[in-house]
Scaffold this active site. Structure first.
Site, PDB file in Angstrom:
ATOM      1  N   TRP A 111       0.826  -1.214   0.000  1.00 46.10           N
ATOM      2  CA  TRP A 111       0.000   0.000   0.000  1.00 46.10           C
ATOM      3  C   TRP A 111       0.857   1.259   0.000  1.00 46.10           C
ATOM      4  CZ3 TRP A 111      -5.111   1.597   0.091  1.00 46.10           C
ATOM      5  CH2 TRP A 111      -5.362   2.894   0.569  1.00 46.10           C
ATOM      6  N   MET A 112       0.392   2.289  -0.724  1.00 48.81           N
ATOM      7  CA  MET A 112       1.005   3.615  -0.722  1.00 48.81           C
ATOM      8  C   MET A 112      -0.074   4.668  -0.504  1.00 48.81           C
ATOM      9  SD  MET A 112       2.566   5.708  -3.988  1.00 48.81           S
ATOM     10  CE  MET A 112       4.255   5.106  -4.023  1.00 48.81           C
ATOM     11  N   ASN A 113       0.234   5.682   0.363  1.00 50.84           N
ATOM     12  CA  ASN A 113      -0.546   6.911   0.315  1.00 50.84           C
ATOM     13  C   ASN A 113       0.374   8.131   0.385  1.00 50.84           C
ATOM     14  OD1 ASN A 113      -1.167   5.627   3.207  1.00 50.84           O
ATOM     15  ND2 ASN A 113      -1.454   7.811   3.528  1.00 50.84           N
ATOM     16  N   ASP A 114       0.198   9.083   1.282  1.00 49.12           N
ATOM     17  CA  ASP A 114       0.801  10.411   1.198  1.00 49.12           C
ATOM     18  C   ASP A 114       2.285  10.426   0.828  1.00 49.12           C
ATOM     19  OD1 ASP A 114      -1.608  10.661   2.498  1.00 49.12           O
ATOM     20  OD2 ASP A 114      -0.817  11.704   4.237  1.00 49.12           O
ATOM     21  N   GLU A 142      -4.987  18.414   7.225  1.00 54.32           N
ATOM     22  CA  GLU A 142      -3.905  17.452   7.062  1.00 54.32           C
ATOM     23  C   GLU A 142      -2.855  17.987   6.086  1.00 54.32           C
ATOM     24  OE1 GLU A 142      -5.303  13.053   8.057  1.00 54.32           O
ATOM     25  OE2 GLU A 142      -5.854  13.635   6.020  1.00 54.32           O
ATOM     26  N   PHE A 185       3.746   8.206  10.782  1.00 52.99           N
ATOM     27  CA  PHE A 185       2.846   8.944   9.907  1.00 52.99           C
ATOM     28  C   PHE A 185       3.611  10.023   9.133  1.00 52.99           C
ATOM     29  CE2 PHE A 185      -1.797   8.270  11.451  1.00 52.99           C
ATOM     30  CZ  PHE A 185      -1.642   6.906  11.354  1.00 52.99           C
ATOM     31  N   ARG A 230      -0.553  16.435  13.525  1.00 50.42           N
ATOM     32  CA  ARG A 230       0.268  15.593  12.657  1.00 50.42           C
ATOM     33  C   ARG A 230       0.759  16.314  11.401  1.00 50.42           C
ATOM     34  NH1 ARG A 230      -4.938  13.377  12.739  1.00 50.42           N
ATOM     35  NH2 ARG A 230      -6.152  13.496  10.804  1.00 50.42           N
ATOM     36  N   ASP A 231       1.602  15.570  10.670  1.00 46.27           N
ATOM     37  CA  ASP A 231       2.064  15.920   9.318  1.00 46.27           C
ATOM     38  C   ASP A 231       2.958  17.152   9.291  1.00 46.27           C
ATOM     39  OD1 ASP A 231       0.311  13.859   8.771  1.00 46.27           O
ATOM     40  OD2 ASP A 231      -1.250  15.159   7.948  1.00 46.27           O
TER      41      ASP A 231
END
Length: 461
Positions: free
Chosen positions: A24-27, A205, A84, A148-149
């Site tokens: 899986w890949m996201n941001d 986000e 994260f 976060r982020d």
């Protein structure tokens, strides 16, 4: 120990967009330049093609187009349930990663969590060591658990971090912290906050803050916006607030939130300042509410083409970086296209098409005989519409009036990226093409076209 996920078929594997080797890949995270290499990291779960305890995947490139996938840069440890999203910055001849530690003390309740900010560093840009005294920052008292982020940059001798946050009023906001050494942080300002949950979101986000062409820009992904006309039809949006920071209050005096991409499959941007001064953006080429048919093949998610940003006419324009021209192989089309004729493009192609005025109504159709993507322009409202033959297939936004209509479209095996009038509007789509894609012009307006077949397998794993 679990085995990393393996790809079982190539049917939807993209030719020139960055993907995982499996899983899986996201941001996108840590977009940076270090010792002659561009680096991109990303949220990654190696063991299933679904979201799980987040790792940082890693790839590097000399040209932002051809990527070499490296090993996992960060993995959760005994103190973390997930690494994260975050960013990277060069300091003291090291590449530093600043990321959110995600913690779930009660494994039975994933909503029972807290988040803090942590660092790791590398001398070679490949092998990373986590700081032994993590975390370097915990949430303030006037904050909920959403914290976060971090996006970090250097200004003079100081470092600054913009963080996505939710205040106790349950509205999204961006906090800015300052540090002299990346290890000790003090709150500098609440840069901006949502005016209401419905119009600007309950949580912001993946914030990013930068100066661009005389404007201060806060780029971020708000959660919880209600649909409004043609706007905000994905589960979560990505866009920007633009204005100027008041030198006395340190607050961003800005306009309304503006979506930066109007397609179905675009989220969680991150930018970097390239060595030559360009502001370059990349994003997750998916969205949380989009179907991902590649999951059954052992992988999920991809990143967009890198895009150069500029401010023009009071808005942000996006153009594919100049390096994408390296992908061109044989020329497929050159000259005008006859209306209602089909011209084959294949499954990996770049199409440039310019219509003279008064081009309006249905403009063109991209189709493989099963999957369709139609582009239209409403003559009176200047509303540009894309419509793919899927559920909730329409997306639209208004164009400024101009003497011609310019389209630049990048097709890949399961995607399309559409740039309208030099990037005034963009639409990013995951379309799972089943065969050779053709283009058909649907208007009698005069046009000029050029198209190229694009390189396959631009990535190494």
């Amino acid at each position: 120990m679990a085995e990393p996920m393996k790809v079982t078929t190539q049917r939807y594997r993209l030719g020139y967009h960055l993907m995982t080797p499996g899983g899986w890949m996201n941001d996108p995270n840590g977009f940076s330049f270090f010792k002659g290499w561009y680096h991109i990291f990303y949220q990654f779960y190696p063991y299933k093609a679904e979201w799980g305890p987040m790792h940082w995947g890693h790839a590097r490139s000399r040209d932002l187009i051809h990527w070499e996938t490296l090993g996992v840069a960060l993995a959760p440890d005994a103190e973390e349930n997930g690494c994260f999203s975050g960013s990277a910055v060069v300091y003291d001849d090291k590449l530093w990663l600043v990321y959110t530690g995600h913690h779930t003390p009660n494994a039975r309740d994933p909503e029972d969590f807290y988040q803090d900010q942590r660092v790791a560093w590398s001398e070679d840009g490949i092998h990373f060591t986590k700081y032994g005294a993590n975390p370097v920052l915990t949430k303030p008292e006037d904050n909920t658990k959403h914290f976060r982020d971090p996006k970090v940059w250097q200004d003079g001798k100081d470092f600054y971090m913009v963080l996505g946050s939710q205040g106790l009023d349950h509205l999204g906001r961006a906090l800015v912290y300052r540090s002299e050494n990346l290890l000790s942080w003090q709150l500098a300002t609440e840069l901006s906050k949502a005016k209401s949950k419905e119009t600007e979101g309950y949580m912001w986000e993946c914030p990013d803050f930068f100066h661009l062409d005389g404007q201060d820009v806060l780029l971020m992904s708000p959660q919880g916006l209600d649909p409004d006309g043609d706007r905000f039809h994905n589960m979560n949006q990505t866009g920007y607030l633009m204005g100027h920071v008041n030198p006395e209050t340190k607050h961003l005096e800005r306009g309304e939130f503006v979506e930066i991409d109007h397609g179905h499959d675009f989220y969680a941007t991150q930018t970097m300042m390239a060595p030559d001064g360009r502001r370059i953006m990349i994003a997750w080429m998916n969205a949380w509410d989009s179907p991902m048919y590649e999951v059954e093949d052992g992988w999920a998610g991809a990143l967009t083409l890198p895009r150069e940003l500029h401010v023009k006419n009071g808005r942000i324009y996006q153009q594919p970086i100049a390096e994408v021209c390296q992908l061109r192989e044989n020329e497929l089309l050159h000259g005008p296209l006859e209306a209602e004729n089909e011209y084959a493009l294949g499954r990996k192609a770049e199409l440039q098409l310019t219509f003279e005025r008064p081009a309006a109504g249905r403009l063109l159709l991209l189709t493989d005989g099963e999957k369709h993507l139609q582009l239209s322009l409403e003559p009176d409202t200047h509303r540009f519409v894309i419509d793919r033959n899927t559920e909730d297939g329409e997306r639209a936004a208004k164009l400024l009036d101009s003497d011609e209509l310019k389209l630049r479209i990048f097709l890949d095996k399961s995607s399309a990226e559409i740039f309208v009038n030099d990037g005034e509007l963009t639409f990013t789509e995951r379309i799972y093409w089943q065969g050779v894609v053709s283009v058909r012009v649907l208007t009698s307006a005069k046009n000029q076209a050029q198209a190229w077949n694009l390189e396959d397998e631009a990535n190494t794993y």
